[in-house]
Design a protein around this motif. Structure first.
Motif, PDB file in Angstrom:
ATOM      1  N   VAL A 279      20.982 -47.029  86.744  1.00  0.00           N
ATOM      2  CA  VAL A 279      19.912 -46.808  87.720  1.00  0.00           C
ATOM      3  C   VAL A 279      20.032 -47.922  88.744  1.00  0.00           C
ATOM      4  N   THR A 280      20.327 -47.562  89.968  1.00  0.00           N
ATOM      5  CA  THR A 280      20.711 -48.596  90.921  1.00  0.00           C
ATOM      6  C   THR A 280      20.397 -48.199  92.359  1.00  0.00           C
TER       7      THR A 280
ATOM      8  N   PRO B 234      12.185 -37.908  81.994  1.00  0.00           N
ATOM      9  CA  PRO B 234      12.037 -37.685  83.439  1.00  0.00           C
ATOM     10  C   PRO B 234      12.587 -38.890  84.209  1.00  0.00           C
ATOM     11  N   ILE B 235      13.218 -38.638  85.348  1.00  0.00           N
ATOM     12  CA  ILE B 235      13.859 -39.758  86.030  1.00  0.00           C
ATOM     13  C   ILE B 235      12.842 -40.749  86.599  1.00  0.00           C
ATOM     14  N   LYS B 236      11.576 -40.343  86.706  1.00  0.00           N
ATOM     15  CA  LYS B 236      10.595 -41.331  87.196  1.00  0.00           C
ATOM     16  C   LYS B 236      10.444 -42.486  86.213  1.00  0.00           C
TER      17      LYS B 236
ATOM     18  N   LEU C 167      10.732 -36.076  91.095  1.00  0.00           N
ATOM     19  CA  LEU C 167      10.995 -37.140  90.126  1.00  0.00           C
ATOM     20  C   LEU C 167      10.740 -36.718  88.690  1.00  0.00           C
ATOM     21  N   ASP C 168      10.269 -35.498  88.474  1.00  0.00           N
ATOM     22  CA  ASP C 168      10.055 -35.016  87.113  1.00  0.00           C
ATOM     23  C   ASP C 168      11.323 -34.427  86.511  1.00  0.00           C
ATOM     24  N   VAL C 169      12.365 -34.349  87.331  1.00  0.00           N
ATOM     25  CA  VAL C 169      13.641 -33.802  86.841  1.00  0.00           C
ATOM     26  C   VAL C 169      14.121 -34.643  85.656  1.00  0.00           C
ATOM     27  N   PRO C 170      14.498 -33.991  84.557  1.00  0.00           N
ATOM     28  CA  PRO C 170      14.919 -34.769  83.384  1.00  0.00           C
ATOM     29  C   PRO C 170      16.385 -35.193  83.440  1.00  0.00           C
TER      30      PRO C 170
END
Lengths: 435, 336
Positions: free
Chosen positions: A289-290, A307-309, A339-342
């Protein structure tokens, strides 16, 4: 002179901000969203019911066919929903929602190193299949299918892809540093499964520490060679890697096994090690994560379905001027709006791109500078393909090999007139498919 | 959770910092040393011609796009500046201003805009402008002011013939070269640029410096200049070896006239040249052969412009037969 592929290629700024960061464990999320289509091929079939209790690693969706994969629960908890949610493709996809029982933040359970390979070749393949291992380099092709080769095709070499040529991403790099011994065992597992003697690990020269580490642990190993590669994108592409390491060219429209090679990513090898030696199904992976403005970028062990958030929170939140959120690297990743995309099996990184970096000038006329031709690793003429697609000539585009494009994006990257070459080529491939 | 600022688009999400403007700017920078030599040799004449050509090229592009084609303006891509500069480089420093304007109009209006503007033209615009003027006004286009002495003169400059012109005249009269060899410029002077000729083709040295810059900046590749000049060298060398009384030596051929200017700046024009190394070499070989044929046997003393324009016409054909080698396809000779 370091090895590399000869035709085409570019040198985008590397920006490997997280290359020295160890892998941290991300807290177990309260709820995971596990899509049933995380791999190339047929979606899996759900085998759990609403309100059912599931254990970590329990199969929750079974393989839907030959080119498919099974999916296992990343957490212990209860199935709360079988619903459609937006995944990284931007479309609503079926997924299994599980609420975790874990109250505490737990670190990833580190399994002891186990060198002895007890299973025979067939058992190894079955184990890889039942543990839901897919290619973790990004393509997510079911690993079992890749390894299940026709006995007539003469496979002689296993290539291990530790190239990680995408800018920003360091998931494979950090894994190679943390789990070198396990990866080495994983390579031997595959050599055994394929009945071959030779494996080569290809690592780009910007990862000297990983090259040295593998050179050291493979010093007395007659089966594994370590090869340093010149830094060049898209060297992590299967065909480019085979060309770079063995100077063999996969025939047009063909597959690596036709030139006697099978390629696996280091992440996949590690997952295979855990599956075969410890019976652990694929339920988590390393994600980088960058981003240039990100407070505390890092590499994380992330449960599939997170989730990616949660990932963005873990690095200190989203910087103010973020313009694009990418699932994957900046060259081939997908831009997200939601941002809810897993995180799925194919998520190698989340990259936050700032306003400045996302900037792309207005498209101008092609000045025939030929840069797109000179960088195309497949020997195509992107300017011509775009022109043909724009003029709705899919047949001529097909004659000019539009379908062999690997969508690496080198042409769009280099174009001084900012033309959306790859966008049109993708569209052209689509037109060809429909005709 | 939605965010206003977030956009989505297809990959790739990064872009190299290059742009058409930067490419054109590099060409302008590369042409600067030769321009300075031109100013040193011809003074005011150089300044007047160059300024006129650049201003009229940009102006014509602006007017045509704005009032005729009604298309978005593209003069900020600097390509018209490059065309104007290259046109001026191919003109004698005492050419009447109105002829420069006519040349610019032909270059931009006929050779560039009528084909659809930047990127669509088949022929090199600056060369079309030059050749139009050469054919329309042969006297004015071939009377070359003598260098240095004319720095402060423009219209009343004292003129003389170029070395290639003298050689052509001698060969048409059937005289051997030895008769005029004392009048020819020395090779060293040609290299440094102390000779009569067009504004920008004077100093091989200055042009080579700029050419080297273009190579380093990767605006051009070596294929076209090297193959063109080698072909010229080899072919004129054969004739010289057979009969040195009749033909000039190959080094003289390379240094005199527009060979270097043509090789590095005209033939390499991206829009009007092939796009693969193979194609570029075929193209450059053709230019070399035609240039020597015109110089030795044609009616004109200089043939680079014609040679490039003739080969420009072959570019679509060359492109068809010199496609890059597709990955995974066996290598097979596709050259004609």
């Amino acid at each position: 002179m370091l090895k590399t592929f000869k035709q085409g290629g570019i040198h985008p700024p590397e920006n490997k901000l997280t290359c020295t960061k160890p892998i941290r464990s991300l807290p177990v999320p309260q709820t995971v969203y596990v899509p049933i289509a995380q791999h190339i091929g047929i979606p899996s079939e759900i085998v759990v019911e609403l309100k059912q209790k599931v254990e970590v690693g329990q199969m929750i969706a079974q393989s839907g066919g030959y080119v498919s994969s099974s999916i296992h629960s990343p957490v212990a908890g209860t199935v709360t929903k079988l619903d459609k949610i937006i995944d990284s493709s931007g479309y609503k996809k079926q997924c299994i929602v599980i609420r975790s029982d874990a109250a505490e933040i737990t670190d990833r359970a580190e399994l002891p190193l186990k060198m002895e390979i007890e299973m025979d070749a067939e058992a190894i393949l079955n184990q890889i299949n039942s543990c839901g291992i897919v290619g973790l380099g990004g393509a997510t092709f079911p690993s079992f299918v890749k390894l299940h080769v026709d006995p007539k095709s003469k496979i002689d070499t296993l290539l291990i892809n530790g190239v990680e040529c995408e800018p920003y991403l360091t998931a494979d790099h950090s894994l190679m540093l943390a789990k070198a011994q396990e990866i080495k065992v994983g390579i031997h597992i595959l050599l055994k499964a394929l009945h071959i003697q030779k494996a080569i690990i290809g690592i780009e020269a910007n990862k000297q520490d990983a090259i040295q580490k593998f050179a050291e642990i493979c010093k007395n190993d007659t089966h594994i060679q370590v090869a340093a590669l010149q830094v060049k994108y898209p060297q992590g592409g299967e065909k480019q890697l085979i060309k770079a390491l063995l100077n063999r060219e996969v025939p047009k429209g063909g597959l690596p096994h036709q030139v006697g090679v099978i390629v696996h990513n280091v992440g996949t090898i590690f997952a295979i090690y855990e599956a075969v030696q410890h019976g652990k199904p694929l339920t988590d992976r390393v994600v980088t994560v960058t981003g240039k403005k990100v407070k505390d970028p890092g590499n994380f062990w992330v449960k599939i379905g997170t989730p990616i958030k949660d990932l963005i929170d873990a690095v200190g939140g989203m910087p103010e001027d973020t313009r694009k959120i990418l699932n994957g690297g900046p060259m081939m990743g997908k831009a997200l709006k939601n941002l809810d995309v897993p995180v799925t099996k194919g998520t190698s990184g989340i990259v936050l791109i700032s306003n400045v970096e996302a900037e792309r000038g207005p498209a101008m006329s092609c000045i025939k500078c030929a840069r797109c031709i000179s960088v195309c690793p497949m020997g195509l003429e992107p300017y011509l393909l775009m022109d043909l697609v724009e003029k709705n000539r899919p047949q001529i585009a097909l004659e000019n090999d539009v379908t062999t494009c690997i969508e690496c994006g080198s042409c769009s990257y280099i174009c001084p007139s900012h033309r959306p070459l790859l966008d049109y080529i993708r569209y052209g491939k689509d037109l060809v498919r429909k005709n | 959770m939605e965010h206003q600022n977030i956009i989505i688009s297809a990959s790739p999400h990064l872009h190299d910092a290059s742009s058409t403007q930067k490419v054109m700017r590099d060409v302008i920078i590369a042409l600067t040393p030769a321009l300075l030599v031109g100013v040193y040799l011809f003074g005011v004449g150089t300044l007047i011609i160059t300024a006129t050509a650049i201003i009229s090229c940009v102006l014509f592009e602006y007017l045509i796009q704005k009032y005729w084609l009604r298309k978005p303006l593209t003069i900020n891509d600097y390509s018209a500046v490059v065309t104007g500069l290259l046109l001026a480089f191919n003109l004698p420093s005492n050419l009447p201003i109105w002829m420069v304007v006519v040349g610019s109009l032909v270059a931009i209006g006929v050779a560039k805009m009528s084909f659809g503007g930047l990127g669509f033209n088949i022929f090199n615009p600056a060369l079309i402008g030059r050749v139009f003027l050469l054919i329309s006004f042969p006297v004015q286009m071939t009377s070359w002011p003598l260098p240095i002495v004319n720095r402060m003169q423009y219209a009343d400059a004292i003129t003389g013939a170029t070395s290639l012109g003298m050689v052509k005249e001698a060969s048409l009269m059937g005289e051997p070269l030895s008769q005029i060899s004392s009048q020819l410029t020395t090779q060293m002077d040609l290299f440094m640029g102390i000779t009569g000729g067009s504004i920008g083709e004077m100093s091989a040295l200055a042009l080579l410096i700029g050419g080297l810059y273009l190579l380093i900046r990767k605006v051009i590749t070596w294929h076209i200049p090297v193959v063109f000049l080698l072909t010229m060298f080899a072919m004129s060398g054969i004739f010289w070896w057979v009969d040195p009384q009749q033909y000039l030596n190959p080094v003289f051929h390379l240094l005199a006239g527009g060979a270097i200017l043509g090789a590095f700046y005209m033939a390499t024009d991206m829009v009007t040249s092939p796009m693969t190394p193979k194609g570029m070499m075929v193209f450059a070989f053709g230019i070399g052969v035609i240039t020597v044929l015109i110089r030795l046997f044609g009616a004109y003393p200089e043939g680079v412009s014609f040679a490039i324009l003739i080969m420009n016409a072959f570019v679509p054909l060359i492109k068809t037969y010199t496609k890059p080698k597709r990955f995974g396809e066996p290598i097979r000779a596709k050259i004609l």
